[in-house]
Write an enzyme that holds these catalytic residues in place. Structure first.
Site, mmCIF file in Angstrom:
data_model
loop_
_atom_site.group_PDB
_atom_site.id
_atom_site.type_symbol
_atom_site.label_atom_id
_atom_site.label_comp_id
_atom_site.label_asym_id
_atom_site.label_seq_id
_atom_site.Cartn_x
_atom_site.Cartn_y
_atom_site.Cartn_z
ATOM 1 N N ARG A 1 11.464 -1.647 -40.453
ATOM 2 C CA ARG A 1 11.223 -0.215 -40.566
ATOM 3 C C ARG A 1 9.926 0.012 -41.323
ATOM 4 O O ARG A 1 9.306 -0.919 -41.802
ATOM 5 C CB ARG A 1 12.395 0.484 -41.271
ATOM 6 N N GLY A 2 9.505 1.281 -41.394
ATOM 7 C CA GLY A 2 8.197 1.604 -41.931
ATOM 8 C C GLY A 2 7.235 1.735 -40.771
ATOM 9 O O GLY A 2 7.135 0.833 -39.934
ATOM 10 N N ASP B 1 4.924 8.825 -42.143
ATOM 11 C CA ASP B 1 5.208 8.275 -40.823
ATOM 12 C C ASP B 1 4.391 8.962 -39.737
ATOM 13 O O ASP B 1 4.189 8.395 -38.665
ATOM 14 C CB ASP B 1 6.694 8.416 -40.500
ATOM 15 N N ASN C 1 7.440 12.434 -43.663
ATOM 16 C CA ASN C 1 7.837 11.203 -44.352
ATOM 17 C C ASN C 1 9.353 11.233 -44.559
ATOM 18 O O ASN C 1 10.021 12.199 -44.173
ATOM 19 C CB ASN C 1 7.113 11.083 -45.696
ATOM 20 N N LYS C 2 9.890 10.184 -45.130
ATOM 21 C CA LYS C 2 11.335 10.065 -45.324
ATOM 22 C C LYS C 2 11.906 11.319 -45.965
ATOM 23 O O LYS C 2 11.316 11.904 -46.866
ATOM 24 C CB LYS C 2 11.630 8.836 -46.195
#
Length: 337
Positions: free
Chosen positions: A47-48, A233, A243-244
């Protein structure tokens, strides 16, 4: 310091650190199977955004290993579509896939197409390693003294092809005596902060503590945070950044407490076809990520759950965006980057 690589190519197979097992178990997935790699992306075993892009590039190349010339086109197109369906928000995925498609379109039906694609995947990986280094070097300038830093989710080596984005900035600053302590949000519901970022910081010997996401406001209220730095992201041309989930919360808190809020990301994370955050597709995850933990049910399946994986931070809440090119300050306009 220790070198960590989330994804590596060895003997024409991918070696992927299974991030769902960290920090308690360090397990490596070894495969050259397209479907297995796609599942690894979907399960967040890898992930990432940058790491997903690198992984997808390798997967697309490996899908043509030992495939006869006359079947290459069909296999490539099916593999491309499968990988493109895995994670819709991470723009690096589509950047990497499209870079691979350029090679395919140029050299379709060549006997050595597999080697050409593999070579491009390797170069995408090498480029990401260099981007991470440049981001860290540029980010060093945001530290004016020894500082206490708060970060969210995971933005280190596990999230990229190299040494990371935001965590790599922190690492570089620590090596230069500019980091006193790091506060790592646990990052609900999958705990990328308390599992992955904490594991990286421990491996690097950087002083840190983990806390619940909702503790960030308390830390800021009591003057324990000097700056916040996170990854992204997908970044729109106007600087809005996905982003998260939980990142927007931090930006609002920083604005209220007058604390600098930075984003660190490569320019490959900028979506040149996206004018603002309103156009960023937000991935919704399975409700079991909330109703279950570690394979165990923690609340009733009868309860409905809303599980967006990301949120969008408006550009006016961002102090600066650190890329491999420069530190970009408002007003943001990435149309010519």
């Amino acid at each position: 310091m220790k070198i960590i690589r989330a994804v590596e190519l060895k003997d024409e197979q991918l070696h992927i650190i299974d991030q769902t097992k960290l920090p308690l178990t360090e397990e490596i997935i070894i495969t050259d199977n397209l479907e297995r790699i796609a599942i690894a992306i979907e399960r967040l075993e890898v992930r990432g955004a940058p790491a997903i892009g690198v992984t997808a590039a390798y997967a697309l190349a490996l899908s043509l290993k030992n495939i006869p010339v006359e079947k290459q086109s069909d296999v490539f197109n099916v593999s491309y579509r499968r990988l493109a369906s895995t994670r819709p928000t991470a723009i690096n995925l589509f950047y990497a896939l499209n870079e691979m498609k350029k090679v395919f379109d140029r050299f379709e039906t060549k006997d050595n197409l597999y080697k050409l694609l593999l070579g491009r995947a390797i170069s995408i990986h090498d480029d990401d390693i260099k981007l991470c280094d440049s981001i860290a070097t540029n980010g060093l300038t945001i530290f004016s003294k020894k500082m206490r830093v708060l970060t969210h989710c995971n933005t280190g080596a596990l999230a990229t092809g190299g040494d990371g984005t935001a965590v790599n900035v922190i690492r570089k600053a620590f090596e230069n005596g500019l980091v006193e302590h790091v506060y790592a949000d646990e990052t609900r519901p999958l705990l990328q902060g308390s599992r992955l970022t904490a594991w990286e910081l421990h491996e690097y010997g950087i002083p840190f503590s983990i806390h619940t996401d909702s503790t960030a406001a308390f830390l800021m209220q009591h003057g324990k945070v000097d700056l916040v730095i996170v990854g992204a992201d997908r970044i729109a041309i106007n600087g809005d950044a996905a982003n998260k989930i939980g990142t927007y919360n931090l930006a609002v808190l920083c604005n209220y407490h007058n604390i600098p809020f930075y984003i660190a990301a490569p320019t490959t994370t900028i979506d040149m076809n996206c004018s603002s955050g309103e156009r960023i597709e937000i991935e919704l995850r399975d409700k079991k990520e909330l109703t279950h933990f570690g394979g165990k049910q923690i609340t009733s399946d009868e309860f409905s759950a809303y599980c967006p994986a990301f949120d969008v931070t408006p550009n006016h809440l961002i102090t600066a965006i650190i890329t491999e090119i420069d530190i970009h300050k408002p007003p943001f306009d990435f149309s010519h980057v």
